[in-house]
Enzyme design. Structure first.
Site, PDB file in Angstrom:
ATOM      1  CE  LYS A   1      12.095  52.504  41.274  1.00  0.00           C
ATOM      2  NZ  LYS A   1      11.939  50.951  40.579  1.00  0.00           N
TER       3      LYS A   1
ATOM      4  NE  ARG B   1       6.892  45.863  32.961  1.00  0.00           N
ATOM      5  CZ  ARG B   1       7.215  44.551  34.038  1.00  0.00           C
ATOM      6  NH1 ARG B   1       6.770  43.232  33.970  1.00  0.00           N
ATOM      7  NH2 ARG B   1       8.327  44.773  34.511  1.00  0.00           N
TER       8      ARG B   1
HETATM    9  N1  BES Z   1      12.379  52.566  36.417  1.00  0.00           N
HETATM   10  C1  BES Z   1      12.198  51.064  36.621  1.00  0.00           C
HETATM   11  C2  BES Z   1      13.638  50.129  36.150  1.00  0.00           C
HETATM   12  C3  BES Z   1      15.112  50.723  36.827  1.00  0.00           C
HETATM   13  C4  BES Z   1      15.440  50.562  37.416  1.00  0.00           C
HETATM   14  C5  BES Z   1      15.692  51.460  35.464  1.00  0.00           C
HETATM   15  C6  BES Z   1      17.050  51.271  37.994  1.00  0.00           C
HETATM   16  C7  BES Z   1      16.654  52.505  36.068  1.00  0.00           C
HETATM   17  C8  BES Z   1      17.414  51.557  37.332  1.00  0.00           C
HETATM   18  C9  BES Z   1      11.125  50.456  36.139  1.00  0.00           C
HETATM   19  O1  BES Z   1       9.803  50.833  36.344  1.00  0.00           O
HETATM   20  C10 BES Z   1      11.365  49.415  37.741  1.00  0.00           C
HETATM   21  O2  BES Z   1      10.648  49.818  38.856  1.00  0.00           O
HETATM   22  N2  BES Z   1      10.968  47.835  37.444  1.00  0.00           N
HETATM   23  C11 BES Z   1      10.847  46.886  38.509  1.00  0.00           C
HETATM   24  C12 BES Z   1      10.174  45.693  37.619  1.00  0.00           C
HETATM   25  C13 BES Z   1       9.962  44.820  38.686  1.00  0.00           C
HETATM   26  C14 BES Z   1       9.144  45.107  39.572  1.00  0.00           C
HETATM   27  C15 BES Z   1       9.004  43.779  38.103  1.00  0.00           C
HETATM   28  C16 BES Z   1      12.615  46.394  38.514  1.00  0.00           C
HETATM   29  O3  BES Z   1      12.820  46.396  37.435  1.00  0.00           O
HETATM   30  O4  BES Z   1      12.922  46.043  39.854  1.00  0.00           O
HETATM   31 MN    MN Z   2       8.805  51.299  38.367  1.00  0.00          MN
END
Ligand code: BES
Ligand code: MN
Ligand code: ZN
Length: 502
Positions: free
Chosen positions: A277, A351
């Protein structure tokens, strides 16, 4: 403030802070006759004119307030419930309660509030809402040991009956249990990831739930997790030196009616893994274990409230980092139920761990499965930070959860499990890919992924990426972790227990 108690009027009137709820509209504020008391040297009037209210910021916004001081130094706080219709609204009472917590903190002692019995047809719900709002608002990560109690005095003419006292007292006891578990979860979620590691969190869960009535907790270490074939969970934890854990907590009272399994995402820190990230997106990722803390808090609530329902809570706890054993984009892993997953983006890790935890949930053969997860940024984009995303294969479960959420003041919005989008999860090398092709409908495709692991069993999924955290304190929702969904789950479970015939 961490407790509440029903007291007689005289005791309430001698507290250092005495709060009085009132209703406000364009004509000004109105107090119930029973509130027209003398507090110290201040006589409380029946009405306050509109101009007086306006100048002091007392409005029809529930929770707006004005403070009057007495000669002795005691404070009288007039708190608005909103317009006359709001006197029966739990949300208005939660907002009134929320205003009392900062007062208690400021004076470092008890705060009393008078509750007119004329206001309410349901004093239990009113008392519960009031105390819930106050105790949730009293949460402060930096100063955990808030002293002082909330003293609640039912008042009215005719004088409140024993039944009135008992109703307020029941509501209050429920609120103390619910708020205590919610604040416990908020504290765990707000704890820095360096301290709230999977191992530490598992211990914290076991410590609290192990001592509740009719409960038992099992902690699976990595060797068990491997033996049990939780390939998804292991793959996500592979890049971290912190060992992965799975917590299996059970509440099984002898009068249990139905069986519900709750599943929580417990990523103690989500760096994104090798699909790293950006810095900004990582700052709040210690809260990515919210789902796990929330399902454990809900379990604690139903155990302490002795709800006649069997509840199992499963938390998959791991850290998503980039170490030299980290799972690489393109790797294929096998989940507990034999489904193979092509991991194309290591940041879609929630997931992948839930795949295993949901498989375990199915094996327990429950009547309903509900998972809670900070799953997708797309949920936050769609619904913001005040509304949770609800997905369900069952219209009945969805409706019951929506209703429980409404009652709890946690609003849920149902999103569709669009069947044809399942094609976006097809992989060339495995049963499923962990990110959808194309990139649209991120929350829906994530939910569809989860659905593959619950089969046809009644199931609901709460995506709380948005409301799981608040950037600011708003009423009883304090800044930081919110544990959004815990109170809704408890309410849902209680109403399910009421409906289910043994
Ligand atoms: N933990 C994150 C989702 C999240 C984002 C929670 C902002 C709280 C605040 C999750 O694991 C994630 O990174 N999801 C990705 C999925 C994508 C790579 C398909 C996302 O939402 O960007
Ligand atoms: Mn994530
Ligand atoms: Zn995550």
């Amino acid at each position: 403030m961490n407790n509440a108690r029903v007291v007689p009027l005289a005791e309430a009137l001698s507290a250092p802070v005495v709060a009085l709820p009132l209703t406000v509209d364009e004509e000004g504020a109105r107090l119930e006759a029973s509130l027209a008391q003398r507090v110290g040297d201040v006589d409380i009037p029946r009405t306050l004119d509109a101009e007086w209210c306006r100048r002091r910021g007392l409005s029809s916004v529930a929770g707006s307030s004005v403070v009057l001081s007495t000669v002795s130094g005691a404070l009288v706080v007039l708190v608005s419930l909103g317009s006359a219709e709001s006197v029966a609204s739990p949300e208005a009472w939660r907002q009134v309660g929320a205003q009392l917590a900062p007062r208690a903190r400021a004076v470092g002692s008890d705060v009393a509030i008078l509750v007119p019995t004329e206001y309410s047809v349901d004093l239990e719900l009113t008392g519960e809402a009031l105390v819930t709002g106050a105790l949730l608002a009293a949460y402060d990560y930096k100063t955990p040991d808030a002293s002082g109690e909330l003293l609640v005095a039912p008042v009215g003419s005719p004088l409140p009956s024993v039944a009135d006292h008992d109703a307020v007292s029941r509501g209050l006891q429920r609120a103390v249990v619910v708020a205590d578990a919610t604040n416990w979860a908020k504290r765990l979620i707000d704890t820095p990831a360096g301290h709230a590691t999977p191992k530490e969190l598992a211990k914290k869960f076991a410590h609290r739930l192990g001592s509740d009535p009719d409960t038992g907790v099992e902690i699976w270490t990595e060797s068990t997790i491997r033996e049990e074939g939780l390939g998804g969970l292991l793959a996500v934890g592979a890049g971290s030196a912190e060992p992965t854990r799975l917590v299996y907590a059970r509440y099984r009272p002898s009068d249990a009616r139905a069986h519900v399994v709750l599943v929580g995402k417990g990523v103690t820190f989500d760096s994104g893994g090798l699909s790293l990230k950006p810095a900004e997106s990582m700052m709040a990722m210690k809260t990515d274990m919210s789902g796990a803390a929330i399902v454990m808090a809900a379990l604690s609530m139903v155990a302490r409230l002795r709800v006649p329902l069997r509840v199992t809570a499963i938390a998959a706890l791991t850290e998503n980092l980039t170490g030299d054993r980290a799972t690489k984009p393109g790797d294929v892993v096998t989940a507990r139920n034999g489904t193979t997953i092509e991991i194309l983006n290591t940041d879609a890790e929630g997931r992948v761990i839930l795949a295993d935890a949901l498989s375990l949930a199915v094996e327990a053969n429950p009547d309903v499965i509900i998972d809670v997860a900070t799953l997708t940024g797309a949920q936050r984009v769609a619904l913001g930070d005040e509304v949770g995303g609800l997905f369900s294969s069952s219209d009945e479960v969805a409706r019951q959860l929506e209703e429980a959420g409404r009652d709890a003041g946690e609003s849920l919005w149902r999103l569709p499990l669009v069947e044809s989008y399942a094609r976006l999860l097809e992989s060339d090398v495995a049963d499923l890919r962990n990110i959808a092709k194309g990139g649209g409908a991120g929350s829906i495709t994530a939910a569809l992924f989860l659905q593959r692991f619950v089969g046809t069993r009644p199931w609901a999924h709460l995506d709380i990426a948005g409301p799981g955290r608040s950037d600011q304190t708003r009423g009883y929702v304090t800044k930081g972790a919110t544990a959004f969904g815990a109170r809704t789950l408890a309410r849902y479970l209680e109403s399910l227990a009421r409906q289910s015939v043994s």
